[in-house]
Scaffold this motif. Structure first.
Motif, PDB file in Angstrom:
ATOM      1  N   GLY A  82       0.798  -1.220   0.000  1.00  0.00           N
ATOM      2  CA  GLY A  82       0.000   0.000   0.000  1.00  0.00           C
ATOM      3  C   GLY A  82       0.829   1.268   0.000  1.00  0.00           C
ATOM      4  N   GLY A  83       2.036   1.193  -0.514  1.00  0.00           N
ATOM      5  CA  GLY A  83       2.886   2.370  -0.565  1.00  0.00           C
ATOM      6  C   GLY A  83       3.528   2.706   0.760  1.00  0.00           C
ATOM      7  N   GLU A  84       3.554   1.761   1.693  1.00  0.00           N
ATOM      8  CA  GLU A  84       4.176   2.010   2.993  1.00  0.00           C
ATOM      9  C   GLU A  84       5.691   2.162   2.850  1.00  0.00           C
ATOM     10  N   LEU A  85       6.298   2.856   3.801  1.00  0.00           N
ATOM     11  CA  LEU A  85       7.750   3.016   3.841  1.00  0.00           C
ATOM     12  C   LEU A  85       8.312   2.194   4.996  1.00  0.00           C
ATOM     13  N   PRO A  86       9.364   1.395   4.779  1.00  0.00           N
ATOM     14  CA  PRO A  86       9.984   0.679   5.894  1.00  0.00           C
ATOM     15  C   PRO A  86      10.394   1.662   6.984  1.00  0.00           C
ATOM     16  N   ALA A  87      10.153   1.298   8.228  1.00  0.00           N
ATOM     17  CA  ALA A  87      10.430   2.210   9.344  1.00  0.00           C
ATOM     18  C   ALA A  87      11.455   1.613  10.290  1.00  0.00           C
ATOM     19  N   THR A  88      12.520   2.362  10.528  1.00  0.00           N
ATOM     20  CA  THR A  88      13.471   2.024  11.584  1.00  0.00           C
ATOM     21  C   THR A  88      13.589   3.213  12.543  1.00  0.00           C
ATOM     22  N   ALA A  89      12.456   3.870  12.752  1.00  0.00           N
ATOM     23  CA  ALA A  89      12.276   4.959  13.708  1.00  0.00           C
ATOM     24  C   ALA A  89      10.790   4.976  14.024  1.00  0.00           C
ATOM     25  N   ILE A  90      10.349   5.801  14.982  1.00  0.00           N
ATOM     26  CA  ILE A  90       8.918   5.807  15.293  1.00  0.00           C
ATOM     27  C   ILE A  90       8.213   7.080  14.847  1.00  0.00           C
ATOM     28  N   VAL A  91       8.931   8.201  14.757  1.00  0.00           N
ATOM     29  CA  VAL A  91       8.309   9.452  14.311  1.00  0.00           C
ATOM     30  C   VAL A  91       8.230   9.432  12.784  1.00  0.00           C
ATOM     31  N   PRO A  92       7.043   9.631  12.194  1.00  0.00           N
ATOM     32  CA  PRO A  92       6.897   9.539  10.740  1.00  0.00           C
ATOM     33  C   PRO A  92       7.677  10.621   9.995  1.00  0.00           C
ATOM     34  N   PRO A  93       8.031  10.359   8.742  1.00  0.00           N
ATOM     35  CA  PRO A  93       8.749  11.344   7.921  1.00  0.00           C
ATOM     36  C   PRO A  93       7.947  12.621   7.674  1.00  0.00           C
ATOM     37  N   THR A  94       6.629  12.580   7.856  1.00  0.00           N
ATOM     38  CA  THR A  94       5.831  13.803   7.734  1.00  0.00           C
ATOM     39  C   THR A  94       6.215  14.812   8.806  1.00  0.00           C
ATOM     40  N   LEU A 130      16.957   4.978  11.763  1.00  0.00           N
ATOM     41  CA  LEU A 130      17.981   5.069  12.802  1.00  0.00           C
ATOM     42  C   LEU A 130      18.758   3.771  12.993  1.00  0.00           C
ATOM     43  N   PHE A 131      18.409   2.733  12.258  1.00  0.00           N
ATOM     44  CA  PHE A 131      19.225   1.518  12.266  1.00  0.00           C
ATOM     45  C   PHE A 131      19.001   0.791  10.946  1.00  0.00           C
ATOM     46  N   LYS A 132      19.848  -0.170  10.671  1.00  0.00           N
ATOM     47  CA  LYS A 132      19.811  -0.881   9.394  1.00  0.00           C
ATOM     48  C   LYS A 132      18.706  -1.931   9.380  1.00  0.00           C
ATOM     49  N   ASP A 133      17.924  -1.919   8.323  1.00  0.00           N
ATOM     50  CA  ASP A 133      16.869  -2.917   8.158  1.00  0.00           C
ATOM     51  C   ASP A 133      17.470  -4.281   7.791  1.00  0.00           C
ATOM     52  N   ASN A 134      16.871  -5.349   8.291  1.00  0.00           N
ATOM     53  CA  ASN A 134      17.261  -6.711   7.930  1.00  0.00           C
ATOM     54  C   ASN A 134      18.754  -6.962   8.167  1.00  0.00           C
ATOM     55  N   ASP A 135      19.235  -6.537   9.319  1.00  0.00           N
ATOM     56  CA  ASP A 135      20.650  -6.695   9.673  1.00  0.00           C
ATOM     57  C   ASP A 135      20.804  -7.991  10.476  1.00  0.00           C
ATOM     58  N   VAL A 136      20.784  -9.106   9.762  1.00  0.00           N
ATOM     59  CA  VAL A 136      20.726 -10.418  10.400  1.00  0.00           C
ATOM     60  C   VAL A 136      21.999 -10.724  11.200  1.00  0.00           C
ATOM     61  N   GLN A 141      14.894  14.746  18.555  1.00  0.00           N
ATOM     62  CA  GLN A 141      15.584  13.684  17.827  1.00  0.00           C
ATOM     63  C   GLN A 141      16.574  12.945  18.716  1.00  0.00           C
ATOM     64  N   ASP A 142      17.209  13.661  19.630  1.00  0.00           N
ATOM     65  CA  ASP A 142      18.088  12.995  20.602  1.00  0.00           C
ATOM     66  C   ASP A 142      17.282  12.032  21.469  1.00  0.00           C
ATOM     67  N   ALA A 143      16.071  12.449  21.853  1.00  0.00           N
ATOM     68  CA  ALA A 143      15.215  11.573  22.653  1.00  0.00           C
ATOM     69  C   ALA A 143      14.825  10.333  21.861  1.00  0.00           C
ATOM     70  N   GLU A 144      14.502  10.511  20.583  1.00  0.00           N
ATOM     71  CA  GLU A 144      14.110   9.358  19.772  1.00  0.00           C
ATOM     72  C   GLU A 144      15.264   8.361  19.627  1.00  0.00           C
ATOM     73  N   LYS A 145      16.489   8.858  19.540  1.00  0.00           N
ATOM     74  CA  LYS A 145      17.645   7.961  19.439  1.00  0.00           C
ATOM     75  C   LYS A 145      17.788   7.102  20.690  1.00  0.00           C
ATOM     76  N   ILE A 146      17.534   7.694  21.855  1.00  0.00           N
ATOM     77  CA  ILE A 146      17.573   6.930  23.102  1.00  0.00           C
ATOM     78  C   ILE A 146      16.492   5.847  23.074  1.00  0.00           C
ATOM     79  N   PHE A 147      15.339   6.235  22.621  1.00  0.00           N
ATOM     80  CA  PHE A 147      14.218   5.305  22.566  1.00  0.00           C
ATOM     81  C   PHE A 147      14.518   4.115  21.644  1.00  0.00           C
ATOM     82  N   ILE A 148      15.003   4.418  20.452  1.00  0.00           N
ATOM     83  CA  ILE A 148      15.292   3.362  19.483  1.00  0.00           C
ATOM     84  C   ILE A 148      16.446   2.477  19.964  1.00  0.00           C
ATOM     85  N   ASP A 149      17.398   3.058  20.643  1.00  0.00           N
ATOM     86  CA  ASP A 149      18.504   2.252  21.170  1.00  0.00           C
ATOM     87  C   ASP A 149      18.003   1.260  22.223  1.00  0.00           C
TER      88      ASP A 149
END
Length: 547
Positions: free
Chosen positions: A342-354, A363-369, A500-508
Motif C-alpha cells: 500500500g505504498g508504505e515506507l519501511p520504518a526504523t524509527a517511530i516518528v513519521p517522515p511527515t 535510525l538503524f539498518k533494516d534486515n541486519d541479520v 531527535q536525541d530523545a528518539e535515538k535513546i528510545f530506538i537504542d
C-alpha cells in the motif's frame, strides 16, 4: 497587546443507513412534451454506509483512546477548535480566541452553540470535562495530553489541589486557559477528543451516560447518536441543534462493525457499503493490485507508524540486546513490497517522515541479520540462557484480522530463519486483545500509533512515563528529561534536535519494534464527495454528501 486568533469556519456533516444511496429508478421514458423538469428528478439519499470495523471501547471522549471510538466521537462531538480540510485548526465551539503576548494565556469566547438536547454549551462543560480527565481516579489514559495546561500534571499526580489548575471559567461563554510554556500546537490539541466538552449536568447525574444510545447520550457535534446495537451497528443522525447545521448535508451515517476486511470489501463491491478501508479498517492485501489497476484505490500519506510492542517486564524481552536482535532480524522492505503493498515506507524509527523527514532513512539498518545474531547471543549470555531452547517460550499477539495474521506469519518465519527461535502466534478479537495489552498480559504484540496532532512530541510523549498509552512498562530518565527540555526550547531547530536525541535513546533501548510508516488506503463510491481524510488519518464526514 493580546494577539487575536480568528479562524473562518465552514462546517458540514455526514450520515448513513442500510438503505441504498442509488437514485430512484426512473419511470418509462415519457415523450418530450411530458418530460419532467430537471428539478423534479429524484435526489440521492444522503445516507452514508461505512464500516467501523470493531465495537468502540469507550464513547466518553475524555476517556477514549482507540481509533474505533474516536471515529465515532469525531462525528458527534466538537471541541473549541476543529481541524479543517487543509489540516489546520479553525474556530469551532470557540467563536473567538485571544492569545497573550507571551503566548501562555488563551481566552476562548464561546459561540451560541447548543447540545443535541437543546441546552447551551457552556465554559463550565469544558472545565468539568478537563478536570474529570485530570482526576487520576477516573483512569483517563490520555491525561498527559492536558499536561500543557498550567499545573495539570501536578494536579493529576496529587501534588497540587485541583483549584491550582490553569483553567478558569470567567462566565458561561468565556474560558481562560493558562499554559506551562508557549505551545505552538495548542489549538490542534483543543480539536482532539480528550479536550472535548461533556454535558456536565448529565455526566454528574449519570456516570455511565456514554455507554448506550439514549436520552443521556448528549453531544455537541454535527451528528448525534441515534442507535447503538453493540457489536453490530451504530447509527448517527444529523444534529438539528448543531450550531452550523445548515452546512450538514448528510441525514444519517450507519457504521457497521464488520471485523473482516474481505467481507467489508465484498459488501462495498456489492453496493452494501459506500466506503471500504480507511480510516479504521484496511484493504485486503490480495485486492490491492486489482483496485490500483481499476484506478479506484486512494492512498494518502498520514502520520502513522506500525509497530510491535515489547513488554519489557516479561522475559526474555526484559533484555535490551534481545529486543534489538528481534528488531534487526526483520526484513521490512520485503513486508511492504510483498505483503502490505500500500505504498508504505519501511520504518526504523517511530516518528513519521511527515514530521521528521530524516526518518525516511531511519535510525538503524533494516534486515541486519548478522548484527541480530550477535546481539541475541550477547543478550542470552547476560540472562544466563545457555541455548535458544533455554529461553522462555515466545508468543506474538495480534488482533484478529487477516492483514495482521499475514504480517505476523511473515515475522514468525523471519525470526525462525534468522534467529532460530520458535514463536507461537496468538490472536483475539480487538476489545479482548486491547484489554490484555493494557493489563500487560503479553510478551510482544501488534500495535502502532496514528498522530493526534501534527507534532513529533505526540509520538514520543507516549513513552515518557509508565502507564497511560505506554503499554511497554519502559521508562528512561534521560529520555524523560529531554522531553521536558523540549517544552522549554522556543527555537524550532533546537527543539527538533532535542526531540531527535530523545528518539535515538528510545530506538537504542527498543521498547517497540517499528515496521513501517502507514498511509490511508481506501476506496469509495464515485457518488460520494467531500469525505475528508486528514493527515492524521481521521475521516471527517461533516462535509460529505452524495451527488
Amino acid at each position: 497587546m493580546a494577539l487575536s486568533v480568528g479562524f473562518a469556519t465552514v462546517l458540514s456533516a455526514c450520515s448513513q443507513s442500510a438503505t441504498s444511496n442509488q437514485q430512484t429508478q426512473p419511470a418509462p421514458q415519457p415523450s418530450a412534451e411530458t418530460s419532467p423538469a430537471p428539478e423534479q428528478a429524484a435526489k440521492p439519499a444522503q445516507v452514508l454506509r461505512a464500516n467501523n470495523f470493531s465495537e468502540p471501547t469507550n464513547l466518553n471522549p475524555n476517556a477514549a483512546t482507540d481509533i474505533y471510538s474516536n471515529n465515532v466521537l469525531l462525528q458527534v462531538f466538537e471541541g473549541l477548535t476543529r481541524i479543517n480540510k487543509e489540516d489546520k485548526p479553525e474556530n469551532a465551539i470557540a467563536q473567538d480566541i485571544k492569545v497573550s503576548d507571551d503566548l501562555t494565556t488563551y481566552t476562548f469566547t464561546l459561540r451560541d452553540a447548543k447540545w443535541s438536547n437543546g441546552d447551551p454549551v457552556t465554559a463550565n462543560d469544558f472545565d468539568y470535562a478537563w478536570r474529570w480527565v485530570l482526576n487520576s481516579k477516573n483512569g483517563s489514559e490520555y491525561a498527559y495530553m492536558l499536561y500543557y495546561i498550567k499545573n495539570a500534571e501536578k494536579v493529576f499526580k496529587g501534588e497540587l489541589p485541583a483549584d491550582q489548575l490553569g483553567v478558569k471559567v470567567i462566565d458561561d461563554k468565556t474560558l481562560e486557559v493558562k499554559l506551562e510554556n508557549p505551545t505552538p500546537f495548542f489549538l490542534e490539541l483543543t480539536a482532539f477528543s480528550t479536550y472535548y466538552p461533556v454535558h456536565s449536568k448529565t455526566a454528574k447525574a449519570n456516570p455511565d451516560w456514554y455507554k448506550n444510545a439514549g436520552a443521556d447520550f448528549i453531544s455537541d457535534g454535527p451528528f448525534k447518536l441515534a442507535d447503538w446495537k453493540h457489536k453490530d451497528k451504530i447509527v448517527l443522525e444529523k444534529n438539528e441543534n448543531y450550531w452550523d447545521a445548515q452546512s450538514v448535508k448528510l441525514d444519517k451515517i450507519e457504521l457497521n462493525m464488520i471485523n473482516d476486511t474481505n467481507t467489508e470489501l465484498s459488501m462495498f463491491e456489492g453496493g452494501e457499503l459506500d466506503m471500504a478501508g480507511a480510516p479504521v479498517s484496511s484493504i485486503p492485501f490480495d485486492a490491492m493490485t486489482a483496485l490500483k489497476d481499476k484506478g479506484v484505490l486512494h492512498i494518502k500519506p498520514k502520520a502513522a507508524t506500525y509497530w510491535y510492542e515489547f513488554n519489557v517486564d516479561k522475559k526474555p524481552f526484559n533484555n535490551k540486546k534481545i529486543r534489538q536482535a528481534f528488531a534487526y532480524a526483520i526484513d521490512r522492505k520485503s513486508i511492504v513490497q510483498n505483503i502490505t503493498q500500500g505504498g508504505e515506507l519501511p520504518a526504523t524509527a517511530i516518528v513519521p517522515p511527515t514530521m521528521f523527514p530524516e526518518n525516511e532513512q531511519g535510525l538503524f539498518k533494516d534486515n541486519d541479520v548478522e548484527t541480530a545474531k550477535k546481539l541475541l547471543a550477547e543478550g542470552m549470555k547476560e540472562e544466563g540462557y545457555a541455548s535458544i531452547d533455554k529461553m522462555p517460550a515466545i508468543t506474538l499477539s495480534y488482533n484478529t484480522d487477516d492483514a495482521q495474521a499475514k504480517i505476523a506469519q511473515a515475522v514468525q518465519d523471519m525470526w525462525s530463519k534468522n534467529l532460530g527461535v520458535s514463536v507461537k502466534l496468538e490472536n483475539q478479537e480487538w476489545n479482548v486483545y486491547y484489554d490484555a495489552i493494557r493489563q500487560g498480559n503479553y510478551q510482544v504484540a501488534r500495535m502502532g500509533w496514528t498522530g493526534d496532532f501534527n507534532d513529533p512530541i505526540n509520538f514520543l510523549e507516549i513513552f515518557k512515563t509508565k502507564g497511560g498509552n505506554n503499554h511497554t512498562n519502559w521508562e528512561n530518565k534521560q529520555y524523560m528529561d529531554l522531553l521536558n527540555k523540549s517544552a522549554t526550547v522556543q527555537d524550532p531547530a533546537q527543539r527538533k534536535a532535542v526531540l531527535q536525541d530523545a528518539e535515538k535513546i528510545f530506538i537504542d533501548d527498543m521498547p517497540v519494534l517499528p515496521f513501517y510508516f502507514r498511509g490511508s488506503i481506501y476506496t469509495q463510491s464515485e457518488k460520494l464527495k467531500d469525505v475528508v481524510i486528514s493527515g492524521m488519518g481521521n475521516a471527517q464526514y461533516k462535509w460529505a454528501y452524495f451527488e
